[in-house]
Design an enzyme around this catalytic site. Structure first.
Site, PDB file in Angstrom:
ATOM      1  N   TYR A   1      57.391   9.273  57.832  1.00  0.00           N
ATOM      2  CA  TYR A   1      58.124   9.672  59.480  1.00  0.00           C
ATOM      3  C   TYR A   1      59.248   9.032  59.406  1.00  0.00           C
ATOM      4  O   TYR A   1      60.062   9.038  59.944  1.00  0.00           O
ATOM      5  CB  TYR A   1      56.827   8.008  60.101  1.00  0.00           C
ATOM      6  CG  TYR A   1      57.322   8.451  61.346  1.00  0.00           C
ATOM      7  CD1 TYR A   1      56.570   9.885  61.917  1.00  0.00           C
ATOM      8  CD2 TYR A   1      57.657   7.539  62.040  1.00  0.00           C
ATOM      9  CE1 TYR A   1      57.237  10.099  63.087  1.00  0.00           C
ATOM     10  CE2 TYR A   1      57.752   7.866  63.799  1.00  0.00           C
ATOM     11  CZ  TYR A   1      57.797   9.209  64.225  1.00  0.00           C
ATOM     12  OH  TYR A   1      57.744   9.201  65.538  1.00  0.00           O
TER      13      TYR A   1
ATOM     14  N   TRP B   1      61.062   6.361  58.534  1.00  0.00           N
ATOM     15  CA  TRP B   1      61.746   5.232  58.642  1.00  0.00           C
ATOM     16  C   TRP B   1      61.454   4.383  56.962  1.00  0.00           C
ATOM     17  O   TRP B   1      62.635   2.862  57.425  1.00  0.00           O
ATOM     18  CB  TRP B   1      61.099   4.929  60.076  1.00  0.00           C
ATOM     19  CG  TRP B   1      61.603   4.910  60.728  1.00  0.00           C
ATOM     20  CD1 TRP B   1      61.153   5.783  62.277  1.00  0.00           C
ATOM     21  CD2 TRP B   1      62.764   5.211  61.572  1.00  0.00           C
ATOM     22  NE1 TRP B   1      61.531   7.086  63.175  1.00  0.00           N
ATOM     23  CE2 TRP B   1      63.167   5.766  62.889  1.00  0.00           C
ATOM     24  CE3 TRP B   1      64.027   4.156  61.803  1.00  0.00           C
ATOM     25  CZ2 TRP B   1      63.428   5.821  64.485  1.00  0.00           C
ATOM     26  CZ3 TRP B   1      65.030   4.352  62.810  1.00  0.00           C
ATOM     27  CH2 TRP B   1      64.673   4.825  64.085  1.00  0.00           C
TER      28      TRP B   1
END
Length: 768
Positions: free
Chosen positions: A112, A114
């Site tokens: 994702y 992050w």
């Protein structure tokens, strides 16, 4: 006081900082130029050596003994420690089996983005680069945060990055705006975080300065504190998920009073007459006036009309938070806010018009860089099929099933292997019981991470990765001027290796080492990735520091582009010379393209559609409280939930739930009680906090508490820690965007009277 420790520069998504060894751990201090440092830095010191760290490679016993294949034991099995060479040999063999058999379309590359502010040791870039060299993978598009907006905005306004990042800068709001009407708020807890890092947190200061100049702020939503105290905001506590209805009531008043800007609508917009027929009821017999909107959103009709008149005739900025589109029909409030700003004639004015996400992320509203940032090439993915990111459970559970997306009819692929590097879908995704079944359906789940997230606990192969403090990197963001030398502070924990080293070792076993590494060490890659930035600065300014100078200084200020208000400002000044990248070149109030898709859940203009899990639904008759599952204030997503700042916010170890005192009294709930939230999908425990900053009939439980099932052997166990995604629905926003709808759902809450189960979320799983 100088303790003699060597201090080094470092960075995170929630801010640049200095770090140094202190005793057996580390200490940190925020960047000295940051006027409003993030309190999330307080999570860092105890996190690097926490018991939740993955110390060595692990393989799930069932996968080791029975081989690849669907297995309901994922998430409830024990693990077997394994040496790095052995586990990489096994993983290389499994990758070969899948790529040589069902092929690249049977591999899903999950990450994702992050996991790190560093631009080289960026797990998403590393895993995608590796899988592309293997022959490709099924990818995901969009995000949980902006899944609906990233599809609707390009259809009706233009490029998502341009209009979500470069539309209305903070400096224009501070200088020109008279009235900010914020649907969903501009919460400082969200503005503390920015992908790639942020050197200065500016949102609070700009809002305070605008207020001091005389600007007024209105926050519309179920939570009072979604605007900071410095804004001095008026709170209009409407029911969750009813923003579109309220905007329609405002728009109708503008038309009825003749306050809409006909000249702007005629010159700059497409299809307004079709929308006005719907608004006034000429097309369906229902006028969407203030009296119609009032019972839907729970706001008096006179107040709706007064707000409409207050917005007209002054420099008004309509802001919509990212949270609005994380709900059923999430495209509608984004589109309708744009229409409302257009009816006011404000789009493209300095400090006026429409802004998506201002205040939702730290670097929105800042000036864009005028030079590129270091970026690791992911290569080319030859596999064309993809999924919207929030549809992962659908894909894994329904291979071969067709679905709609943005005008296309697509088919879910049959996935055999999932490779997840960085990230935790048990935070982002909804209906976690369904996600557990989805992960049980694949042949092999590989997780490469630094800590024992719930995703890692469901894996077959677990590879321990380093954290940012254990490696060198470069931190940079496209909308922040400070590039940071992220210097290593600690030796790797246990047997952890950085993602690059892991993929280089795998690549060697699979015959693609040279293509993956290009013959460079990690340190040589940092110098290589720095060079395009240096050359761009030199071409612009005549000279630029070499890598060694940058590294010694610890940071560098990058040049930025002018804050010109972006494409809508240019369009307003010259619509013929700077048309919008839409079919008409104008703001699409009515989109013939979207209308042509024939989606009942996303018509050709903004429309109020009652939710199936909210106001006026059968669900709220059964589960009478509306749950707002918003972003947390004490961590980024689920990262470092075991950190000190996050842990200090817990109530008896559980995630806090805010509930209005009247709702609490009706259920016999007192401050500090542990309560049980439940609906048809699941249940969790949380710690009660009574607050009048929450609208009656609404409870607020932030996402990000690590999933902690009391009995993993159950199909739908109670989460004892307070993860709200055991309760939220796993359905798309609409057939257009298929975005995440995890912001809102309906629940019941009761005081928990049983023996409190222990919290084991941060304990490593059983190993043999």
């Amino acid at each position: 006081m100088d303790d003699g420790a060597i201090r080094v520069s470092h960075s995170s998504h929630w801010g640049a900082f200095t770090a140094w060894k202190s005793g057996d751990g580390i200490a940190v201090a925020p960047h000295p130029a940051d006027p409003d440092p993030s309190p999330l830095l307080a999570n860092v010191p105890q996190a690097a050596r926490h018991a939740a760290r993955i110390a060595q490679p692990m393989v799930r016993r069932g996968w080791l003994e029975r081989g690849p294949g669907p297995d309901p034991m994922r998430g409830r099995d024990e693990f077997v420690p394994m040496a790095w060479d052995d586990v990489l040999d096994r993983l290389a063999a499994e990758l070969t089996r899948v790529y040589d058999g069902p092929g690249a379309e049977a591999v899903y590359g999950g990450s994702y983005g992050w996991s790190s502010a560093g631009r080289f040791h960026h797990a998403q870039s590393q895993v995608h680069r590796f899988l592309n060299l293997m022959g490709g993978y099924i990818r995901s598009v969009n995000s949980y945060s902006a899944g609906a907006a990233s599809v609707i905005l390009p259809r009706v306004l233009g490029n998502f990055v341009d209009y979500a990042r470069r539309n209305v800068p903070w400096t224009h709001l501070e200088k020109y705006t008279d009235l900010v009407v914020s649907f969903g708020g501009m919460a400082i807890k969200n503005a503390t975080v920015g992908s790639g890092g942020t050197s200065k947190h500016l949102a609070r200061g700009h809002m305070a300065a605008a207020r001091q100049r005389g600007a007024e702020f209105v926050v519309i939503g179920p939570l009072r504190d979604d605007l900071p105290e410095e804004a001095g905001a008026e709170w209009l506590p409407i029911a969750p998920g009813t923003d579109t209805a309220l905007m329609l009531g405002i728009a109708h008043t503008l038309v009825a009073d003749g306050l809409h800007d006909r000249a702007f609508l005629d010159r700059f917009c497409e299809g307004y007459p079709v929308f006005e027929d719907y608004l006034t009821g000429r097309s369906d017999g229902v006028a969407k006036d203030a009296a119609w909107a009032a019972p839907i959103c729970g706001m008096p009709a006179d107040d709706i009309a007064a707000l409409a008149r207050r917005m007209a005739g002054r420099r008004t900025l309509v802001v919509v938070s990212q949270s609005l589109q994380r709900a059923e029909h999430g495209e509608q409030p984004i589109w309708m806010a744009l229409v409302l700003a257009s009816m006011l004639g404000q789009v493209g004015l300095e400090g006026g018009g429409f802004s998506y996400g201002l205040g939702s992320i730290a670097n929105i509203g800042k000036a864009a860089l005028d030079v590129p940032t270091p970026t690791l090439s992911q290569g080319q993915n030859p596999i064309r099929p993809f999924i919207p990111v929030a549809r992962i459970s659908d894909m894994l559970l329904q291979p071969g099933v067709e679905f709609d997306y943005d005008g296309r009819r697509m088919t879910y692929p049959a996935i055999k292997l999932v490779y997840w590097a960085g990230g935790n879908p048990f935070h982002h995704h909804q209906d976690l019981a369904r996600l557990r079944r989805a992960f049980a359906a694949v042949d092999t789940l590989v997780v490469q991470d630094s800590v024992w997230t719930a995703t890692a606990r469901h894996a077959d192969i677990v590879l321990p990765a380093t954290v940012t403090l254990e490696r060198d990197d470069i931190g940079a963001a496209a909308f922040d001027p400070t590039m940071v030398a992220m210097k290593q502070v600690l030796e790797p924990f246990g047997q952890a290796r950085d993602d690059y080293t892991i993929f280089a070792e795998l690549s060697r076993r699979l015959g693609i080492e040279q293509e993956f590494t290009e013959g460079r060490t990690a340190g040589e890659w940092l110098r290589h990735l720095y060079e395009p930035t240096r050359k761009a600065i030199a071409a612009r300014e005549g000279s630029a520091p070499d890598f060694d100078q940058f590294w010694a200084a610890g940071e560098m200020t990058l040049p930025t582009a002018p804050e010109d208000g972006g494409p809508t400002r240019a369009f307003r000044l010259d619509p013929e010379g700077a048309p919008l990248p839409t079919p008409s070149g104008r703001v699409e109030i009515y989109s013939s393209t979207i209308a042509g898709f024939g989606y009942a859940d996303c018509p050709g203009h903004p429309t109020w559609m009652a939710p199936t899990d909210g106001v006026g639904s059968a669900a709220i008759g059964k589960w009478p409280l509306q749950l707002v599952a918003n972003q947390p204030a004490t961590r980024l997503h689920s990262q470092l939930d075991f950190g000190g700042y996050s842990q200090d916010s817990k109530v008896r170890g559980r995630e806090p739930i805010r509930i209005h005192p009247d709702d609490a009294a009706a259920r016999g709930i007192a401050e500090g009680d542990v309560v049980r939230l439940f609906n048809d999908r699941g249940a969790c425990l949380a710690g009660a906090q009574l607050s009048r900053d929450v609208r009656p009939g609404v409870v607020q439980l932030a996402t990000g508490a690590w999933y902690d099932p009391v009995d993993a052997a159950e199909d739908n166990p109670l989460c004892v820690h307070g993860n709200p995604n055991v309760l939220t629905r796993d359905v798309g926003t609409s057939s257009l965007a298929q975005g995440c709808t995890g912001q809102l759902t309906c629940v019941q809450v009761e005081r928990f009277a049983g023996n409190l189960p222990p919290i084991r979320a941060f304990d490593p799983p059983a190993a043999d």
